[in-house]
Structures are given as structure tokens and as C-alpha cells.
Write a protein that holds these residues in place. Structure first.
Motif, mmCIF file in Angstrom:
data_model
loop_
_atom_site.group_PDB
_atom_site.id
_atom_site.type_symbol
_atom_site.label_atom_id
_atom_site.label_comp_id
_atom_site.label_asym_id
_atom_site.label_seq_id
_atom_site.Cartn_x
_atom_site.Cartn_y
_atom_site.Cartn_z
ATOM 1 N N LEU A 284 -62.670 53.198 23.850
ATOM 2 C CA LEU A 284 -63.894 52.423 24.019
ATOM 3 C C LEU A 284 -63.966 51.280 23.026
ATOM 4 C CD1 LEU A 284 -66.558 52.185 25.568
ATOM 5 C CD2 LEU A 284 -67.598 53.710 23.914
ATOM 6 N N GLY A 285 -63.503 51.526 21.813
ATOM 7 C CA GLY A 285 -63.583 50.472 20.804
ATOM 8 C C GLY A 285 -62.570 49.365 20.995
ATOM 9 N N THR A 286 -61.602 49.527 21.903
ATOM 10 C CA THR A 286 -60.585 48.495 22.125
ATOM 11 C C THR A 286 -60.900 47.626 23.337
ATOM 12 O OG1 THR A 286 -59.277 50.013 23.492
ATOM 13 C CG2 THR A 286 -58.849 50.004 21.125
ATOM 14 N N LEU A 287 -62.100 47.786 23.889
ATOM 15 C CA LEU A 287 -62.420 47.032 25.100
ATOM 16 C C LEU A 287 -62.963 45.644 24.822
ATOM 17 C CD1 LEU A 287 -64.035 49.860 27.258
ATOM 18 C CD2 LEU A 287 -61.723 48.920 27.394
ATOM 19 N N GLY A 288 -63.078 45.265 23.569
ATOM 20 C CA GLY A 288 -63.482 43.900 23.261
ATOM 21 C C GLY A 288 -64.821 43.824 22.589
ATOM 22 N N GLY A 289 -65.104 42.628 22.035
ATOM 23 C CA GLY A 289 -66.360 42.423 21.324
ATOM 24 C C GLY A 289 -67.575 42.553 22.205
ATOM 25 N N GLY A 290 -67.415 42.278 23.520
ATOM 26 C CA GLY A 290 -68.559 42.413 24.412
ATOM 27 C C GLY A 290 -69.071 43.827 24.467
ATOM 28 N N VAL A 291 -68.155 44.803 24.400
ATOM 29 C CA VAL A 291 -68.570 46.206 24.406
ATOM 30 C C VAL A 291 -69.312 46.537 23.120
ATOM 31 C CG1 VAL A 291 -67.745 48.572 24.456
ATOM 32 C CG2 VAL A 291 -66.687 46.862 25.920
ATOM 33 N N LEU A 292 -68.827 45.994 22.003
ATOM 34 C CA LEU A 292 -69.505 46.241 20.728
ATOM 35 C C LEU A 292 -70.936 45.732 20.762
ATOM 36 C CD1 LEU A 292 -69.471 47.116 17.759
ATOM 37 C CD2 LEU A 292 -68.568 44.845 17.182
ATOM 38 N N HIS A 293 -71.121 44.502 21.276
ATOM 39 C CA HIS A 293 -72.472 43.950 21.340
ATOM 40 C C HIS A 293 -73.334 44.711 22.361
ATOM 41 C CE1 HIS A 293 -70.666 40.573 19.128
ATOM 42 N NE2 HIS A 293 -71.913 40.343 18.708
ATOM 43 N N LEU B 281 -74.524 46.296 13.821
ATOM 44 C CA LEU B 281 -73.139 46.132 14.262
ATOM 45 C C LEU B 281 -72.209 47.085 13.517
ATOM 46 C CD1 LEU B 281 -72.975 42.240 14.601
ATOM 47 C CD2 LEU B 281 -72.968 43.926 16.451
ATOM 48 N N ALA B 282 -72.467 47.305 12.232
ATOM 49 C CA ALA B 282 -71.634 48.238 11.470
ATOM 50 C C ALA B 282 -71.781 49.654 12.004
ATOM 51 C CB ALA B 282 -72.011 48.176 9.989
ATOM 52 N N VAL B 283 -73.026 50.081 12.284
ATOM 53 C CA VAL B 283 -73.249 51.411 12.851
ATOM 54 C C VAL B 283 -72.570 51.527 14.211
ATOM 55 C CG1 VAL B 283 -75.005 52.982 13.740
ATOM 56 C CG2 VAL B 283 -75.392 51.784 11.584
ATOM 57 N N ALA B 284 -72.698 50.473 15.039
ATOM 58 C CA ALA B 284 -72.080 50.493 16.360
ATOM 59 C C ALA B 284 -70.561 50.571 16.255
ATOM 60 C CB ALA B 284 -72.503 49.249 17.137
ATOM 61 N N GLY B 285 -69.966 49.768 15.342
ATOM 62 C CA GLY B 285 -68.516 49.798 15.190
ATOM 63 C C GLY B 285 -68.004 51.146 14.742
ATOM 64 N N ASN B 286 -68.699 51.752 13.785
ATOM 65 C CA ASN B 286 -68.268 53.072 13.309
ATOM 66 C C ASN B 286 -68.401 54.125 14.404
ATOM 67 O OD1 ASN B 286 -67.629 52.137 10.738
ATOM 68 N ND2 ASN B 286 -69.723 52.448 9.989
ATOM 69 N N ALA B 287 -69.461 54.023 15.205
ATOM 70 C CA ALA B 287 -69.653 54.999 16.276
ATOM 71 C C ALA B 287 -68.581 54.865 17.344
ATOM 72 C CB ALA B 287 -71.039 54.836 16.898
#
Length: 489
Positions: A415-424, A402-408
């Protein structure tokens, strides 16, 4: 030296030798007496140890002095099986044109019944001059760029007994153009019935490796040292002795020649001025002509089986490399397909971040598809065990993923503001990409489903924040999000 003095020295040497023999015999008898005086158990122990040391010493001596065996050529595959592999590659969309052309050239040369001899060697060894000496009508040029042979050229040559040869002038090693020209030279060497390997002195490491490579394919080979007139008789014999030692079991003959060529020298004129004069040296290649006549005495028909084996063995290697490349490309497509499916599944999940509940079927399908691609038989139990182990690895590394995904995602505005579903969803893309790459690499290398090896590779890839890879997965995730949010037509 006077005769009497020589006789005196000889007598003294014989006396010293006899004294050494008597001293050694006396010492040996003393040791034997001491040995016989020992208890029986100690005699057996000491005798056994001495026998072991003697056997080991003799083995080492034999290994050092034994004659070197002739290198055995690598086995060639059956042509029918090779053609089947090429057909399979063609059906997968691989470019097999070069392989098919090689088989056609093999048949063409067999039908021509002509003897092909490849002239192989580094630049600046006099290949062009030797070509002109063997085939006077040939035009073989060179310039300061370090060789100008950009393709294989064939010239007709003749032996003293009237037999004709086809001489192949190939690009030289370390020639301008690099690996592509070296590949041309090696492929032509395999197509030839025999090879003349030309050097201009002692061999360097690369040249020794080339000789061993030719020997691995069973090529009839002459090792020829050119420019022999640059050395005096003693130096020339020393170089030839070293070349024979290096090529023992590889070259059919090692010989020295002078291919001629041009030479420049300064000439002083009558008025005191000097001028540079260029003249042609006369070639002296008779030893090469005799050795070449012996090497090709069996004719094309007698040498054809060796030539065919070399060509098929080379094709086997090239086909294997193309198979690996094709398999790697197909594995990439499979991994990308399942990573996308994982993203879609994660976006559709009611509870994002659940422990691969939705993704279990995809993980099983990914494992089965990659195993089938690499032709590794796996059972359902093995697949279930691997998926279970992968889940345990992901549980312990979920925070890192999750940390790698968040940083990317921060590198992609919006893209990072589209919600936690996008992060997962992006995290699932990372997971399946890492799982697929790790499993494919392990299957290709070990030819079995090694869970420990694949698991170790998976852990390494989960923490790998490779920029291009993350950008590709982020783009894949963004495309899936856009498709989800797109209005129905």
C-alpha cells in the motif's frame, strides 16, 4: 452510693454552675461596657462583624442539626412521550424489545391488582432463609458458589391479616454472574410495589449506594437486619441506631429479625466421639410482618402510582442509554461515509494535498449531518466558521498528519508503494475521521457547536496513532484504491 453523699455532690454541682453563670455574666457586662466606650463608627463595624459571625455559626449549627429531608424521587417521563422515543429507536433499527416488554409487564401487573414485594440485598445475608420463612412453600436454594439465583423467582406469601403478597426473589449483589444479575435485581426492584432490603449487620459503601439508588426512584422500603440473634442486646441496638442514621429519609422502618435457616454444631457422644449435627433454627420475623403489613396497607391500587413512576423513570434511563448507543453507531456510519468520500476525492484530485479545496463541501456536509443527528441547531455561518477553524488546525498539523499516515502505511505491504496520491488520500481519511469523531463527541456532550472544544478534540485525535483505528482507515483507503484501479466491466 449513700443518699447524703449524692445530695452533697448535687449541691456542689449546683454551686459550680451558679459560679460559672455569675462569672460569665460579669465577663459579659465588662465587654459590654468596653464596647459602649468605643467610638460610634467602631461600634457599628465591630457589631456588624459579630453579627455576621453569629449568623454564620447559627447557619452551620442548623445545617448540622436540622432533620434530614426525605429524598425526592426522580421525575418520571410521560408515558406517551416515552413510547414515541421507543418508536423512533425502533424505526432506526435499534433493538427495543426489552423496553416494550417492560411496558407490557407494567400493564400486566397493574391489571393483576396484586402487591409485589422484592427481596433485595447482598449474598450471604439470609435471603433464601427469609423467602422460606415468608413463603414456606417456596424452594430457595443457595450453594458455595456465592448465590444461585440466576433469574427472578416469584413466590406467594401471606400476611397475618390474610392479605397475600407476591415475593420476588432476585439475584443478590456481588453474586456470581456479575453485572447482568445485578441488572436483573434492580429492574425487578423497580417493578415491585415495595422493597425489603436485607443486610446482616452494618452497611458497606456499595449497600449504602444501593439504598440511595432505590430512594431516588421513590421505592417504599424496609431496611431489615437479619441474623439478629448473633448479637447481644446492646450490640443489636447500636447497629440499629447506626442503620437508622444511614437510612434517614430513605427507609420507612429499620428493624431486626432472624430468618432462621440451618446451623451446625459439634456434639459429644457418650463414648467420647464428636459428630457434626445440623438443625434448623426457628425464624423470628414478626416485626417484619407487622412492618410489611403497614407498608402495604394501601394495597396494590394505592401503591400503583409510585410503582409506575419508578418503572417509567427506569425506562427513561434505559431508553436514554439506548438512544446514546444508537446515535453513536449512526455517527460512526456517517463519519466512515465521509471519510471514504474524502479518500475518493483526494484520489481524483489533480493536485494532491491541496488545502481541502475539494474537501470543503464534504466538511460542510459532515458537520451538518452530525449536527442533525445530535439534534443541535446550527446556522450556515456557524458551519463555515467551524470548517475555517478546522482548516487552520490542519495547516499547522499537516506535517504530523502526513507523518502518522506514512508510518501507518508501512504496516501494509504494497500500500505504501502506490504513490504519493495514496499517502494524501490516507491523510484525508485521517483528517475526516478525526474531524467527525471530535465534532460528534463535542455535540453529544455540550449539545451545541462549540468550536473551541471540537477544535481541541480534533488536535488530540490528529496525533493519536491508535492501531485499530489506523488499520480500519488504511483498509478503507485500500478498498478505494482498488475500486479506482479496477477495470471497467
Amino acid at each position: 452510693m449513700p443518699r447524703r453523699f449524692r445530695l452533697l455532690l448535687t449541691a456542689l454541682a449546683l454551686a459550680a454552675l451558679l459560679w460559672l453563670l455569675f462569672a460569665a455574666a460579669e465577663r459579659a457586662l465588662a465587654l459590654a461596657q468596653r464596647f459602649l466606650a468605643l467610638p460610634a463608627a467602631l461600634q457599628w463595624t465591630l457589631g456588624g462583624a459579630l453579627a455576621i459571625f453569629a449568623a454564620a455559626g447559627l447557619s452551620v449549627l442548623w445545617w448540622l442539626l436540622r432533620p434530614r429531608r426525605k429524598r425526592r424521587p426522580m421525575p418520571a417521563p410521560d408515558r406517551d412521550s416515552l413510547e414515541q422515543r421507543i418508536d423512533q429507536l425502533r424505526s432506526r433499527g435499534a433493538d427495543t424489545g426489552a423496553l416494550g416488554s417492560e411496558l407490557a409487564e407494567l400493564d400486566r401487573r397493574r391489571a393483576s391488582e396484586r402487591v409485589y414485594v422484592a427481596l433485595f440485598g447482598e449474598i450471604s445475608t439470609g435471603k433464601s432463609s427469609l423467602i422460606r420463612a415468608l413463603a414456606p412453600q417456596a424452594i430457595a436454594a443457595s450453594d458455595v458458589r456465592g448465590g444461585t439465583t440466576r433469574e427472578v423467582r416469584h413466590h406467594d406469601g401471606a400476611l397475618p391479616d390474610g392479605r397475600t403478597l407476591v415475593l420476588a426473589d432476585v439475584p443478590g449483589s456481588r453474586e456470581a454472574g456479575g453485572e447482568a444479575h445485578e441488572t436483573l435485581a434492580r429492574e425487578e426492584a423497580l417493578r415491585a410495589h415495595a422493597v425489603i432490603y436485607l443486610c446482616a449487620g452494618d452497611l458497606n459503601r456499595q449497600q449504602a449506594d444501593e439504598l440511595r439508588w432505590l430512594a431516588d426512584f421513590g421505592k417504599p422500603l424496609l431496611l431489615v437486619m437479619n441474623k439478629a440473634d448473633q448479637w447481644d442486646a446492646a450490640e443489636r441496638e447500636q447497629l440499629l441506631a447506626h442503620l437508622r442514621q444511614l437510612s434517614r429519609g430513605i427507609a420507612s422502618a429499620v428493624l431486626a429479625i432472624s430468618a432462621g435457616g440451618s446451623e451446625r454444631f459439634q456434639r459429644t457422644l457418650a463414648d467420647g466421639r464428636t459428630e457434626t449435627v445440623e438443625r434448623q433454627r426457628q425464624p423470628a420475623i414478626e416485626p417484619l410482618l407487622r412492618a410489611l403489613a403497614r407498608l402495604t396497607a394501601r394495597g396494590a391500587e394505592g401503591l400503583e402510582s409510585q410503582r409506575e413512576n419508578a418503572v417509567l423513570a427506569g425506562l427513561h434511563q434505559r431508553t436514554g442509554a439506548l438512544e446514546m448507543q444508537s446515535r453513536a453507531e449512526e455517527a460512526e456510519r456517517i463519519v466512515r461515509k465521509y471519510a471514504r468520500r474524502a479518500v475518493v476525492g483526494a484520489l481524483a484530485a489533480v493536485a494532491p494535498g491541496s488545502d481541502l479545496v475539494i474537501q470543503g463541501v464534504l466538511a460542510t456536509g459532515l458537520t451538518r449531518a452530525l449536527a442533525q443527528l445530535h439534534e443541535v441547531p446550527v446556522s450556515d455561518v456557524q458551519i463555515e466558521d467551524f470548517v475555517r477553524q478546522a482548516r487552520l488546525t490542519l495547516r499547522t498539523g499537516s506535517s504530523i498528519v502526513l507523518a502518522v499516515a506514512g508510518n501507518a502505511l508501512k504496516a501494509f505491504p504494497g500500500l505504501g508503494t502506490l504513490g504519493g496520491g495514496v499517502l494524501h488520500a490516507f491523510a484525508y481519511a485521517l483528517i475526516f475521521d478525526a474531524m467527525g469523531r471530535a465534532l460528534s463527541a463535542s455535540l453529544a456532550e455540550r449539545n451545541t457547536l462549540d468550536q473551541d472544544d471540537a477544535g481541541a478534540r480534533l488536535k488530540a485525535l490528529l496525533t493519536d496513532a491508535d492501531g485499530p483505528r489506523l488499520r480500519q482507515l488504511a483498509t478503507l483507503t485500500l478498498d478505494a484504491v482498488r475500486e479506482r484501479d479496477a477495470p471497467p466491466p
